[in-house]
Write a protein that holds these residues in place. Structure first.
Motif, PDB file in Angstrom:
ATOM      1  N   LEU A  24     -93.287 -12.752  57.872  1.00 26.06           N
ATOM      2  CA  LEU A  24     -93.024 -12.759  56.433  1.00 26.06           C
ATOM      3  C   LEU A  24     -93.543 -11.482  55.777  1.00 26.06           C
ATOM      4  CD1 LEU A  24     -91.885 -14.401  54.084  1.00 26.06           C
ATOM      5  CD2 LEU A  24     -94.136 -15.459  53.822  1.00 26.06           C
ATOM      6  N   ASP A  25     -94.728 -11.055  56.161  1.00 29.19           N
ATOM      7  CA  ASP A  25     -95.284  -9.804  55.618  1.00 29.19           C
ATOM      8  C   ASP A  25     -94.412  -8.612  55.983  1.00 29.19           C
ATOM      9  OD1 ASP A  25     -97.366 -11.233  54.551  1.00 29.19           O
ATOM     10  OD2 ASP A  25     -98.774 -10.774  56.166  1.00 29.19           O
ATOM     11  N   ALA A  26     -93.934  -8.579  57.224  1.00 32.46           N
ATOM     12  CA  ALA A  26     -93.080  -7.484  57.659  1.00 32.46           C
ATOM     13  C   ALA A  26     -91.756  -7.481  56.916  1.00 32.46           C
ATOM     14  CB  ALA A  26     -92.837  -7.582  59.162  1.00 32.46           C
ATOM     15  N   ALA A  27     -91.201  -8.660  56.675  1.00 34.12           N
ATOM     16  CA  ALA A  27     -89.945  -8.753  55.937  1.00 34.12           C
ATOM     17  C   ALA A  27     -90.104  -8.208  54.524  1.00 34.12           C
ATOM     18  CB  ALA A  27     -89.460 -10.201  55.905  1.00 34.12           C
ATOM     19  N   HIS A  28     -91.233  -8.537  53.882  1.00 35.67           N
ATOM     20  CA  HIS A  28     -91.492  -8.000  52.550  1.00 35.67           C
ATOM     21  C   HIS A  28     -91.635  -6.476  52.603  1.00 35.67           C
ATOM     22  CE1 HIS A  28     -91.812 -11.527  50.008  1.00 35.67           C
ATOM     23  NE2 HIS A  28     -92.550 -12.139  50.914  1.00 35.67           N
ATOM     24  N   ALA A  29     -92.346  -5.979  53.611  1.00 36.00           N
ATOM     25  CA  ALA A  29     -92.566  -4.543  53.719  1.00 36.00           C
ATOM     26  C   ALA A  29     -91.266  -3.791  53.971  1.00 36.00           C
ATOM     27  CB  ALA A  29     -93.567  -4.262  54.845  1.00 36.00           C
ATOM     28  N   VAL A  30     -90.431  -4.334  54.823  1.00 40.21           N
ATOM     29  CA  VAL A  30     -89.145  -3.697  55.111  1.00 40.21           C
ATOM     30  C   VAL A  30     -88.274  -3.664  53.856  1.00 40.21           C
ATOM     31  CG1 VAL A  30     -86.969  -4.033  56.343  1.00 40.21           C
ATOM     32  CG2 VAL A  30     -89.124  -4.169  57.578  1.00 40.21           C
ATOM     33  N   ARG A  31     -88.305  -4.764  53.095  1.00 42.68           N
ATOM     34  CA  ARG A  31     -87.520  -4.815  51.860  1.00 42.68           C
ATOM     35  C   ARG A  31     -88.034  -3.805  50.849  1.00 42.68           C
ATOM     36  NH1 ARG A  31     -82.430  -6.447  50.791  1.00 42.68           N
ATOM     37  NH2 ARG A  31     -82.209  -7.000  48.592  1.00 42.68           N
ATOM     38  N   ARG A  32     -89.362  -3.702  50.726  1.00 46.15           N
ATOM     39  CA  ARG A  32     -89.939  -2.724  49.793  1.00 46.15           C
ATOM     40  C   ARG A  32     -89.597  -1.300  50.206  1.00 46.15           C
ATOM     41  NH1 ARG A  32     -94.492  -6.186  50.073  1.00 46.15           N
ATOM     42  NH2 ARG A  32     -95.449  -4.764  51.579  1.00 46.15           N
ATOM     43  N   ALA A  33     -89.447  -1.076  51.510  1.00 44.09           N
ATOM     44  CA  ALA A  33     -89.117   0.260  52.003  1.00 44.09           C
ATOM     45  C   ALA A  33     -87.659   0.624  51.758  1.00 44.09           C
ATOM     46  CB  ALA A  33     -89.427   0.348  53.504  1.00 44.09           C
ATOM     47  N   TYR A  35     -84.860  -1.133  53.029  1.00 41.17           N
ATOM     48  CA  TYR A  35     -83.887  -1.588  54.030  1.00 41.17           C
ATOM     49  C   TYR A  35     -83.238  -2.882  53.547  1.00 41.17           C
ATOM     50  CZ  TYR A  35     -86.061   1.819  57.110  1.00 41.17           C
ATOM     51  OH  TYR A  35     -86.536   2.984  57.650  1.00 41.17           O
ATOM     52  N   THR A  36     -81.907  -2.934  53.642  1.00 43.99           N
ATOM     53  CA  THR A  36     -81.165  -4.085  53.141  1.00 43.99           C
ATOM     54  C   THR A  36     -80.427  -4.852  54.231  1.00 43.99           C
ATOM     55  OG1 THR A  36     -79.272  -2.651  52.642  1.00 43.99           O
ATOM     56  CG2 THR A  36     -80.865  -3.036  50.869  1.00 43.99           C
ATOM     57  N   GLN A  37     -80.094  -4.187  55.332  1.00 38.47           N
ATOM     58  CA  GLN A  37     -79.373  -4.848  56.415  1.00 38.47           C
ATOM     59  C   GLN A  37     -80.373  -5.327  57.462  1.00 38.47           C
ATOM     60  OE1 GLN A  37     -76.085  -5.455  56.178  1.00 38.47           O
ATOM     61  NE2 GLN A  37     -76.171  -4.447  54.189  1.00 38.47           N
ATOM     62  N   THR A  38     -81.029  -6.420  57.167  1.00 42.64           N
ATOM     63  CA  THR A  38     -82.054  -6.957  58.049  1.00 42.64           C
ATOM     64  C   THR A  38     -81.788  -8.430  58.312  1.00 42.64           C
ATOM     65  OG1 THR A  38     -83.491  -7.505  56.183  1.00 42.64           O
ATOM     66  CG2 THR A  38     -83.776  -5.334  57.185  1.00 42.64           C
ATOM     67  N   ASP A  39     -82.431  -8.938  59.345  1.00 41.02           N
ATOM     68  CA  ASP A  39     -82.318 -10.360  59.658  1.00 41.02           C
ATOM     69  C   ASP A  39     -83.585 -10.795  60.381  1.00 41.02           C
ATOM     70  OD1 ASP A  39     -81.282 -12.883  59.732  1.00 41.02           O
ATOM     71  OD2 ASP A  39     -79.532 -12.387  60.945  1.00 41.02           O
ATOM     72  N   ALA A  40     -83.877 -12.068  60.314  1.00 38.08           N
ATOM     73  CA  ALA A  40     -85.079 -12.605  60.941  1.00 38.08           C
ATOM     74  C   ALA A  40     -84.719 -13.833  61.757  1.00 38.08           C
ATOM     75  CB  ALA A  40     -86.132 -12.957  59.894  1.00 38.08           C
ATOM     76  N   PHE A  41     -85.509 -14.073  62.797  1.00 36.66           N
ATOM     77  CA  PHE A  41     -85.277 -15.200  63.695  1.00 36.66           C
ATOM     78  C   PHE A  41     -86.607 -15.903  63.928  1.00 36.66           C
ATOM     79  CE2 PHE A  41     -82.398 -11.742  64.548  1.00 36.66           C
ATOM     80  CZ  PHE A  41     -81.157 -12.349  64.506  1.00 36.66           C
ATOM     81  N   SER A  42     -86.598 -17.212  63.715  1.00 41.38           N
ATOM     82  CA  SER A  42     -87.825 -17.975  63.810  1.00 41.38           C
ATOM     83  C   SER A  42     -87.525 -19.352  64.389  1.00 41.38           C
ATOM     84  CB  SER A  42     -88.452 -18.120  62.417  1.00 41.38           C
ATOM     85  OG  SER A  42     -89.473 -19.092  62.416  1.00 41.38           O
ATOM     86  N   ALA A  50     -86.188 -16.116  53.334  1.00 38.32           N
ATOM     87  CA  ALA A  50     -84.855 -15.733  52.852  1.00 38.32           C
ATOM     88  C   ALA A  50     -84.960 -14.799  51.651  1.00 38.32           C
ATOM     89  CB  ALA A  50     -84.048 -16.979  52.502  1.00 38.32           C
ATOM     90  N   GLU A  51     -85.866 -15.122  50.736  1.00 38.70           N
ATOM     91  CA  GLU A  51     -86.059 -14.262  49.566  1.00 38.70           C
ATOM     92  C   GLU A  51     -86.618 -12.909  49.981  1.00 38.70           C
ATOM     93  OE1 GLU A  51     -85.748 -18.397  48.391  1.00 38.70           O
ATOM     94  OE2 GLU A  51     -86.995 -17.363  49.870  1.00 38.70           O
ATOM     95  N   ALA A  52     -87.505 -12.894  50.969  1.00 44.17           N
ATOM     96  CA  ALA A  52     -88.075 -11.633  51.434  1.00 44.17           C
ATOM     97  C   ALA A  52     -87.015 -10.729  52.052  1.00 44.17           C
ATOM     98  CB  ALA A  52     -89.180 -11.910  52.453  1.00 44.17           C
ATOM     99  N   LEU A  53     -86.003 -11.336  52.672  1.00 44.31           N
ATOM    100  CA  LEU A  53     -84.930 -10.557  53.281  1.00 44.31           C
ATOM    101  C   LEU A  53     -83.855 -10.164  52.276  1.00 44.31           C
ATOM    102  CD1 LEU A  53     -84.469 -12.545  56.609  1.00 44.31           C
ATOM    103  CD2 LEU A  53     -85.534 -10.293  56.333  1.00 44.31           C
TER     104      LEU A  53
END
Length: 202
Positions: A24-33, A35-42, A50-53
């Motif tokens: 979750l922290d990484a997703a927030h960091a990537v979004r702040r940087a 990056y918009t074309q991202t995905d997560a798997f858990s 979802a909001e972080a992505l």
């Protein structure tokens, strides 16, 4: 005549994390940087991921509402047409348009249309069925359904650039990075480390 093997097309960069919080922290960091074309798997739902992505599209409720209204009109209209127009029957002097009796079947068609549209739109928007995905090339991705957490930045992202990844910094929790290609038989490894992304192998 010999031909050189075609270079696999890069799909993106995949990172593995050891906890839901690290992901979750990484997703927030990537979004702040940016990056918009991202995905997560858990292996489990993560509140806020979802909001972080940046998932802000809420089209399914609109589709379900429209289908439900369509089902209501279709069900009620069918009852009205069959009872009042096509096959009018005088049963005990009751009115042909017995709207109270029309409510339960119309309610059922409303639920039927809404449920089918929800299922169908979810399958369509998720791109299913999808028997193959480039992230399957990562050997440890099989743990995504049990005990591992993954984040991928796709190559189609406008900011997808090898030189920019070194600028990203995250809290400890990133276990390894793996560049995955679109080829089903190609596995592209990159250097590991605690930062999410160190470099990109094309």
């Amino acid at each position: 005549m010999s031909h050189a093997a075609a270079e696999p097309q890069s799909y993106g960069l995949l990172a593995e994390f050891d906890s839901a919080k690290a992901l979750l922290d990484a997703a927030h960091a990537v979004r702040r940087a940016g990056y918009t074309q991202t995905d997560a798997f858990s292996p489990m739902p993560i509140h806020g991921l979802a909001e972080a992505l940046g998932f802000e599209e809420h089209i399914i409720p609109k589709v379900v509402l429209g289908a439900g209204i369509t089902g209501l009109i279709a069900g009620y209209g069918l009852e009205y047409w069959s009872s009042v127009i096509a096959y009018p029957l005088n049963i005990g002097g009751r009115p042909l348009h017995s709207w109270v009796a029309f409510i339960p079947p119309a309610y059922e068609t409303t639920i039927l249309f809404a449920a089918l549209s929800c299922f169908g739109s979810l399958i369509f928007l998720c791109g299913l069925p999808q028997p193959y995905h480039p992230v399957f090339n990562a050997k440890r991705f099989k743990h995504a359904s049990s005990d591992a957490f993954f984040l991928v930045i796709e190559a189609k992202d406008p900011k997808f650039d090898a030189g920019a990844y070194g600028l990203l910094s995250f809290n400890p929790g990133a276990l390894a990075e793996t560049a995955v290609s679109t080829s089903a038989r190609t596995f592209l490894p990159t250097s590991g480390g605690q930062s999410l992304i160190v470099d990109l192998v094309r």
